[in-house]
Design an enzyme around this catalytic site. Structure first.
Site, PDB file in Angstrom:
ATOM      1  N   ILE A 235      52.392  64.159  43.596  1.00 16.29           N
ATOM      2  CA  ILE A 235      53.289  65.072  43.398  1.00 16.29           C
ATOM      3  C   ILE A 235      53.479  65.305  41.920  1.00 16.29           C
ATOM      4  O   ILE A 235      54.189  66.448  41.513  1.00 16.29           O
ATOM      5  CB  ILE A 235      54.718  64.523  43.705  1.00 16.29           C
ATOM      6  CG1 ILE A 235      55.070  63.045  43.105  1.00 16.29           C
ATOM      7  CG2 ILE A 235      54.798  64.406  45.455  1.00 16.29           C
ATOM      8  CD1 ILE A 235      56.538  62.726  43.246  1.00 16.29           C
ATOM      9  N   ALA A 236      52.770  64.743  41.023  1.00 16.07           N
ATOM     10  CA  ALA A 236      52.719  65.013  39.344  1.00 16.07           C
ATOM     11  C   ALA A 236      51.573  64.375  38.775  1.00 16.07           C
ATOM     12  O   ALA A 236      50.912  63.391  39.497  1.00 16.07           O
ATOM     13  CB  ALA A 236      54.087  64.404  39.107  1.00 16.07           C
ATOM     14  N   ALA A 238      49.615  63.148  35.170  1.00 13.94           N
ATOM     15  CA  ALA A 238      50.013  63.257  33.627  1.00 13.94           C
ATOM     16  C   ALA A 238      48.732  62.834  33.116  1.00 13.94           C
ATOM     17  O   ALA A 238      47.680  62.541  33.725  1.00 13.94           O
ATOM     18  CB  ALA A 238      51.024  62.295  33.223  1.00 13.94           C
ATOM     19  N   SER A 239      48.556  62.505  31.813  1.00  7.55           N
ATOM     20  CA  SER A 239      47.419  61.823  31.179  1.00  7.55           C
ATOM     21  C   SER A 239      46.733  60.561  31.458  1.00  7.55           C
ATOM     22  O   SER A 239      45.618  60.406  31.380  1.00  7.55           O
ATOM     23  CB  SER A 239      47.724  62.435  29.266  1.00  7.55           C
ATOM     24  OG  SER A 239      48.626  61.337  29.157  1.00  7.55           O
ATOM     25  N   GLY A 241      47.953  58.917  34.332  1.00  7.35           N
ATOM     26  CA  GLY A 241      47.917  58.611  35.607  1.00  7.35           C
ATOM     27  C   GLY A 241      48.474  59.817  36.426  1.00  7.35           C
ATOM     28  O   GLY A 241      48.938  60.901  36.226  1.00  7.35           O
ATOM     29  N   GLN A 242      48.564  59.444  37.983  1.00  8.69           N
ATOM     30  CA  GLN A 242      49.364  60.456  38.753  1.00  8.69           C
ATOM     31  C   GLN A 242      50.197  59.683  39.810  1.00  8.69           C
ATOM     32  O   GLN A 242      49.973  58.598  39.851  1.00  8.69           O
ATOM     33  CB  GLN A 242      48.201  61.439  39.488  1.00  8.69           C
ATOM     34  CG  GLN A 242      47.306  60.751  40.497  1.00  8.69           C
ATOM     35  CD  GLN A 242      46.128  61.708  40.565  1.00  8.69           C
ATOM     36  OE1 GLN A 242      45.670  62.494  39.851  1.00  8.69           O
ATOM     37  NE2 GLN A 242      45.713  61.549  41.821  1.00  8.69           N
ATOM     38  N   VAL A 243      50.971  60.228  40.390  1.00 10.53           N
ATOM     39  CA  VAL A 243      52.425  59.786  41.010  1.00 10.53           C
ATOM     40  C   VAL A 243      52.159  60.399  42.591  1.00 10.53           C
ATOM     41  O   VAL A 243      51.935  61.572  42.874  1.00 10.53           O
ATOM     42  CB  VAL A 243      53.708  59.970  40.611  1.00 10.53           C
ATOM     43  CG1 VAL A 243      54.661  59.242  41.393  1.00 10.53           C
ATOM     44  CG2 VAL A 243      53.836  59.570  39.100  1.00 10.53           C
ATOM     45  N   LYS A 258      52.628  55.316  41.032  1.00 10.68           N
ATOM     46  CA  LYS A 258      51.739  55.650  39.929  1.00 10.68           C
ATOM     47  C   LYS A 258      50.546  55.058  40.053  1.00 10.68           C
ATOM     48  O   LYS A 258      50.443  53.876  39.849  1.00 10.68           O
ATOM     49  CB  LYS A 258      52.798  55.762  38.840  1.00 10.68           C
ATOM     50  CG  LYS A 258      52.038  56.313  37.631  1.00 10.68           C
ATOM     51  CD  LYS A 258      52.940  56.707  36.342  1.00 10.68           C
ATOM     52  CE  LYS A 258      53.482  55.327  35.601  1.00 10.68           C
ATOM     53  NZ  LYS A 258      54.004  55.998  34.306  1.00 10.68           N
ATOM     54  N   ASP A 394      60.484  59.791  25.227  1.00 12.85           N
ATOM     55  CA  ASP A 394      59.883  60.920  25.929  1.00 12.85           C
ATOM     56  C   ASP A 394      60.599  61.524  27.364  1.00 12.85           C
ATOM     57  O   ASP A 394      60.393  61.495  28.292  1.00 12.85           O
ATOM     58  CB  ASP A 394      58.302  60.316  26.478  1.00 12.85           C
ATOM     59  CG  ASP A 394      57.688  61.699  26.730  1.00 12.85           C
ATOM     60  OD1 ASP A 394      58.203  62.710  26.005  1.00 12.85           O
ATOM     61  OD2 ASP A 394      56.746  61.747  27.533  1.00 12.85           O
TER      62      ASP A 394
END
Length: 737
Positions: A235-236, A238-239, A241-243, A258, A394
């Site tokens: 669903i997302a 990032a630099s 990992g991913q979820v 994640k 962040d």
């Protein structure tokens, strides 16, 4: 338990508490401390393995060892089968020390060790050099040509877009590095900062099969045996990992899983090694241009940051610590961490349904107001940075969600930071100096905080600050935003290249991202203006020496009380929910009766004589006019009476302007006290009054003020009796007839 605590008699008192904790009565403190990797060296701590007495006794042993500092805080929650024999060579540390700092990764960044390892693998770093520096080298050549052709400023926007495109495809370390650079106004012009901030949304996902294999390797079980996917794709991304959205097969609970990118640490270590080598070359170039910038130090700071972020166990500890500090706030939610399904490369957290803060349709569907969510975000962030020091560094839109019940949910605790108490007070002092436009004091503060070297002439910096920064309280809304202030401040630091401490960089990133999110949800929002009521409340109620000194600098000028500033502070502080008027009065009384307030105490007494005398005289004159009218006073007449007292009636000259301002401030303070919940607490008010009046200096001041007021009242009465004009009074003096 006696064997476990031998030689530690002071810890025995904690055994009942820890035993209660093992029954689930209280949560583990989940402080920071080192997320140590189990070393499997039986017997190294001198405590036997888990006895057969049961799980609760095992938990009590682990928690006792946590408090003793023999194992990291949070270890007792990591795994159902873990025991004390799983830890070795754990340094002793105190509970207080490890409970407030950011969690350390199991493997810290070590540039010397990385250099020794990778220098012996020339093929790897040669290939990676080509991958990195063919596109980056082409970009640098273009920038140099722009400089030589004197067109660098005109080409900045185009070059910034080119750099964004290059960095997006160079791997996690380079992407993360670009994200970090987007909050470094001391290193890059504003055009680059704007473009690099877009890297958050430019990260491609990696293959699902690789993610499933990573989970199986970490948990020791196939992905499908532990989780049931709700959606097949992430669903997302990032630099790092991913979820994935999944359901636990054990109990059906919905979770977010994640998964770290394969070979992430290996790729990052190689990139850091290469970047650090080139940073040494950049240092030489900077010195040739007389710019004192330590590029290698910047890479080392970045390495520390990214190694924290790639250890998901450390992130889990940070998430739990964040929840302990802020989840008790009424409108803040932090998802639960499933420690049994969490490793250094896999993080499993409670799934939360919510909508983006800028999803107008979603917010309307749930009956939510963007302004209320923004206020929660800002107030929580201010408490993070300025109160506890442990803050989410962040808070972009992807890491926040509005829940259907109106709570604000925080995600992703890989990038958190900590501000020491002295640094927190320094930030509040900086706001005070901005309000006062006292740039000499601001430059002195920067020296104290380590921004400016002590041996550097600060006069040019003071002049640049005065020219660059707006009037904080009077600037128009389009000028008064954090981004503009930081850009202007960044121009100063870019012109005078002083190193920025890591905590300041983290705060710049946090508040810059925060204001960007808030403006998207509420276009007229300005964080500096929104933060000022909280700062005012802290100044009036915090007993710390640093903030008391800042309050004195704000309220007193040329040995005179600035009544208009006091009025403004009271008005701003009164708009916060947690402002305590009685506490503010207590702090003010303690200061005024202290030795350090001796120079201003008599001056303040004279000011009070002027104010009370002025208000009394104006009130008496207005009441006499009402009595002469021989009619019952109407509400309009009473309103005019108030306006006459607080805005100046007949007046006796220019000197009344200051008295009017002072009278208005006193009236506002009394009104705030009367209208506050604390006013109903007679015990607190009477205790404060009794304590103050027992002080010999307070008794002297009250006596002096009463004597002067009586003298003035007598002079007014005598002159009125003989039909003479009212007397005039010099500041702090007796009547002049």
């Amino acid at each position: 338990l006696k064997a476990a605590a031998a030689g530690r008699m002071r810890s025995l008192a904690l055994v009942p508490l820890l035993a209660a904790a093992s029954w689930g009565w209280m949560p583990s403190p989940a402080g920071s401390g080192r997320a140590w990797r189990a070393a499997r060296a039986p017997g190294t701590l001198g405590i036997a393995a888990t006895p057969p007495e049961g799980e609760r006794l095992r938990q009590a042993r682990l928690r006792l060892a946590e408090v003793q500092g023999r194992i990291p805080i949070g270890s007792s929650e990591m795994n159902a089968s873990i025991s004390l024999e799983d830890f070795s060579s754990v340094p002793k540390t105190s509970f207080r020390e490890i409970s407030y700092k950011v969690a350390e990764p199991s493997k810290r960044y070590d540039p010397v060790e990385a250099e020794q390892l990778l220098f012996a693998q020339p093929l790897r770093w040669t290939v990676r050099n080509v991958q990195l520096f063919v596109p980056l080298g082409y970009f640098v050549v273009n920038v140099v040509m722009d400089l030589l052709m004197d067109r660098e400023k005109e080409m900045r926007h185009r070059r910034a877009k080119e750099l964004l495109g290059i960095l997006s495809g160079l791997g996690p370390a380079i992407i993360k590095g670009g994200q970090v650079l987007s909050s470094r106004p001391d290193l890059l012009p504003n055009e680059y900062l704007v473009e690099l901030a877009k890297l958050q949304d430019r990260v491609p996902a990696f293959a699902n099969d690789e993610a499933y294999a990573q989970v199986e390797a970490e948990l020791g079980r196939p992905f499908s045996e532990v989780f049931e996917l709700v959606r097949p794709d992430p669903i997302a991304a990032a630099s790092i990992g991913q979820v994935y959205k999944a359901r636990l097969r054990l109990n059906g609970e919905m979770v977010a899983v994640k998964v770290q990118r394969p070979r992430c640490e290996e790729v990052i270590a190689l990139d850091l090694y290469i970047l650090r080598w080139y940073a040494g070359v950049v240092n030489v170039i900077f010195r040739a241009f007389k710019r004192d910038v330590d590029a290698q130090g910047i890479i080392d700071d970045f390495g520390e940051l990214i190694y924290r972020e790639i250890d998901y166990r450390a992130e889990a500890v940070n998430a739990r610590r964040f929840a302990e500090l802020y989840a008790q706030l009424p409108d803040v939610f932090v998802p639960k961490v499933y420690t049994e399904y969490t490793t250094s490369k896999v993080l499993t957290m409670e799934w939360v349904d919510g909508v983006s803060l800028v999803d107008a349709q979603g917010l309307a569907r749930d009956g939510l107001e963007a302004s209320a969510l923004v206020d929660t975000l800002v107030q929580c962030s201010l408490r993070q940075v300025l109160e506890n020091g442990f803050f989410h560094a962040d808070p972009h839109l992807g890491n926040l969600a509005a829940m259907p019940d109106g709570k604000l949910c925080y995600f992703d605790f890989g990038m958190v930071s900590y501000v020491e108490p002295a640094q927190r007070y320094g930030l509040i002092e900086a706001i005070v100096h901005l309000v006062n436009r006292d740039f000499a004091a601001l430059a002195e503060l920067y020296v104290r905080l380590g921004f400016i070297p002590a041996d550097v002439d600060s006069a040019p910096v003071i002049a640049a600050l005065e020219k660059a920064l707006p009037d904080v309280l009077d600037a128009p809304v389009n000028e008064l935003n954090f981004k503009n202030v930081i850009n202007r401040l960044g121009d100063v630091f870019y012109k005078f290249p002083f190193p920025l401490p890591p905590f300041y960089i983290a705060i710049i990133r946090c508040l810059g991202v925060l204001e960007g999110v808030a403006i998207q949800a509420q276009p007229e929002f300005r964080i500096i203006k929104d933060a000022y009521p909280y700062v005012a409340s802290r100044l009036l109620t915090d007993p710390s020496e640093e903030l008391q000194r800042a309050l004195q600098q704000l309220l007193f000028k040329d040995q005179r009380l600035r009544w208009d500033m006091l009025e403004q502070l009271l008005e701003e502080a009164g708009s916060t929910d947690d402002y305590d008027v009685v506490l503010a009065l207590d702090q003010m009384t303690q200061y005024l009766l202290s030795e350090q307030a001796e120079p201003v105490r008599d001056m303040l007494a004279d000011e009070l004589v002027d104010v009370v005398d002025y208000m009394g005289a104006e009130t008496a004159a207005a009441v006499l006019e009402l009595l002469r009218a021989q009619t019952p006073p109407s509400p309009e007449a009473l309103q005019k009476l108030q306006e006459r007292v607080l805005r100046g009636g007949a007046g006796d000259g220019a000197g009344d302007g200051g008295r009017i301002v002072a009278a208005r401030a006193v009236a506002r303070m009394l009104a705030a006290l009367a209208g506050s919940p604390a006013a109903l607490d007679g015990d607190r008010l009477s205790a404060l009054l009794r304590r103050a009046l027992r002080d010999a200096e307070a008794q002297r001041l009250v006596s002096d003020v009463a004597a002067q007021l009586a003298e003035r009242a007598a002079a007014r009465s005598v002159r009125a009796l003989f039909g003479l004009p009212p007397p005039t009074f010099p500041h702090g003096g007796g009547p002049r007839l």
